[in-house]
Design a protein around this motif. Sequence first.
Motif, PDB file in Angstrom:
ATOM      1  N   ASP A   1       0.802  -1.231   0.000  1.00 11.62           N
ATOM      2  CA  ASP A   1       0.000   0.000   0.000  1.00 11.62           C
ATOM      3  C   ASP A   1       0.832   1.277   0.000  1.00 11.62           C
ATOM      4  OD1 ASP A   1      -2.300  -1.502  -0.018  1.00 11.62           O
ATOM      5  OD2 ASP A   1      -2.697  -1.295   2.120  1.00 11.62           O
ATOM      6  N   PRO A   2       1.781   1.421  -0.924  1.00  8.95           N
ATOM      7  CA  PRO A   2       2.592   2.642  -0.946  1.00  8.95           C
ATOM      8  C   PRO A   2       1.775   3.897  -1.239  1.00  8.95           C
ATOM      9  CG  PRO A   2       2.954   1.347  -2.928  1.00  8.95           C
ATOM     10  CD  PRO A   2       2.166   0.488  -1.995  1.00  8.95           C
ATOM     11  N   GLU A   3       0.557   3.724  -1.743  1.00  9.74           N
ATOM     12  CA  GLU A   3      -0.283   4.894  -2.029  1.00  9.74           C
ATOM     13  C   GLU A   3      -0.687   5.645  -0.766  1.00  9.74           C
ATOM     14  OE1 GLU A   3      -3.119   1.272  -2.695  1.00  9.74           O
ATOM     15  OE2 GLU A   3      -0.977   1.685  -2.604  1.00  9.74           O
ATOM     16  N   PHE A   4      -0.523   4.997   0.391  1.00  5.97           N
ATOM     17  CA  PHE A   4      -0.897   5.647   1.648  1.00  5.97           C
ATOM     18  C   PHE A   4       0.318   6.157   2.426  1.00  5.97           C
ATOM     19  CE2 PHE A   4      -4.261   2.331   0.974  1.00  5.97           C
ATOM     20  CZ  PHE A   4      -5.245   3.219   0.563  1.00  5.97           C
ATOM     21  N   MET A   5       1.475   6.141   1.813  1.00  5.96           N
ATOM     22  CA  MET A   5       2.701   6.595   2.481  1.00  5.96           C
ATOM     23  C   MET A   5       2.657   8.074   2.830  1.00  5.96           C
ATOM     24  SD  MET A   5       6.017   5.007   0.595  1.00  5.96           S
ATOM     25  CE  MET A   5       6.585   3.341   0.894  1.00  5.96           C
ATOM     26  N   LYS A   6       3.169   8.400   4.013  1.00  9.65           N
ATOM     27  CA  LYS A   6       3.365   9.800   4.381  1.00  9.65           C
ATOM     28  C   LYS A   6       4.698  10.304   3.856  1.00  9.65           C
ATOM     29  CE  LYS A   6       0.565   9.869   8.617  1.00  9.65           C
ATOM     30  NZ  LYS A   6       0.556  10.136  10.081  1.00  9.65           N
TER      31      LYS A   6
ATOM     32  N   ASP B   1      -3.239   0.762  -6.389  1.00  4.77           N
ATOM     33  CA  ASP B   1      -3.005   1.913  -7.256  1.00  4.77           C
ATOM     34  C   ASP B   1      -2.177   1.471  -8.465  1.00  4.77           C
ATOM     35  OD1 ASP B   1      -1.828   4.286  -8.420  1.00  4.77           O
ATOM     36  OD2 ASP B   1      -2.436   5.380  -6.615  1.00  4.77           O
ATOM     37  N   VAL B   2      -2.810   1.397  -9.609  1.00  4.72           N
ATOM     38  CA  VAL B   2      -2.147   0.882 -10.806  1.00  4.72           C
ATOM     39  C   VAL B   2      -0.990   1.786 -11.239  1.00  4.72           C
ATOM     40  CG1 VAL B   2      -2.479   0.419 -13.261  1.00  4.72           C
ATOM     41  CG2 VAL B   2      -4.188  -0.346 -11.603  1.00  4.72           C
ATOM     42  N   ALA B   3      -1.214   3.092 -11.295  1.00  8.53           N
ATOM     43  CA  ALA B   3      -0.182   4.011 -11.771  1.00  8.53           C
ATOM     44  C   ALA B   3       1.034   4.020 -10.850  1.00  8.53           C
ATOM     45  CB  ALA B   3      -0.752   5.427 -11.896  1.00  8.53           C
TER      46      ALA B   3
END
Length: 311
Positions: free
Chosen positions: A129-134, A165-167
């Motif tokens: 889940d890197p899309e939720f990284m701060k 997150d595909v992109a």
Amino acid sequence: MNMLKNTLGRTGLEVTPLCIGTSTLAGFDSVYGYEVDDERAVQTILAVFDSEVNYLDTGNNYGKDGLSERRIGEAIRRRGGLPEGFVLQTKVDANPETGDYSGERVRRSLEESLERLGLDYVPILALHDPEFMKQDGFAPGGALEALVELRESGAVGYLAVASGDVALSQKYLDTGEFDLVLNHNRYTLLNREAEELFTKARADGLGVLNAAPYGGGMLAKGPAQQPKYCYGERDEAIAAAAYQMAEACERAGVPLIAAALQFSTRSPLVDSTVVGISRPERAAETIALLDVEIPESLWEELESLAPQAKI
């Protein structure tokens, strides 16, 4: 059935077309609508170990204090170790209290996972889940750098990026540091958003894991019983297509759940499909879905019903 194994991209690992996911064993009752106690969870994992499946997926943040990993660790201890040839992968996660996702946190996340599992090595470690990284995962001293160091040190075998997150997944793959990609809910009967991601990954020799082929349960329970898609509210196009697909499957005498699973397992883009189970008997029941005969005419009809909307 006798499941033939697939080679997981350039890793050379041989895995079954089914990979059992374990977020369903992590106490996420608010997501899945039910709870699983310790003994049932352990027995479920033991049933997987005794089945033809040789692939298990978990993660550091699956449940409070790593509940999923702790339950898997107990199953491993009871069995006296992992079965020969079994592949277990876990994921690094942000600190659940502070949100820290630094390089140091990545290293600590793996330490926690290995301790819970009772192992000193995992063949596959995923950035989760890197899309939720701060923080910036690409920055010097960040998550990506730490993952590469862990692989080069021999603490893990191969690296994956696991995301919805595909992109952003593609951005990480473009670094050339990852060996596998895992995407969830974006390659199903109802959604093809990850198709380009998977196609490029396959062309680049990467392993491809498709998770949540049931869209969070709607294609398993049916659209009347499960009103959510991908753990959230579904749009009208998704709902309409799901009802039409359910009716088409009923006319053909094929369970919707079997079509949803085989959509993924029959795809030349997918090496292994990650499916969560929550009871011991579900291991055999899920494997049996691969033996359901589905006529080509039904596949053609289901394809014609696929909506264009993205989730």
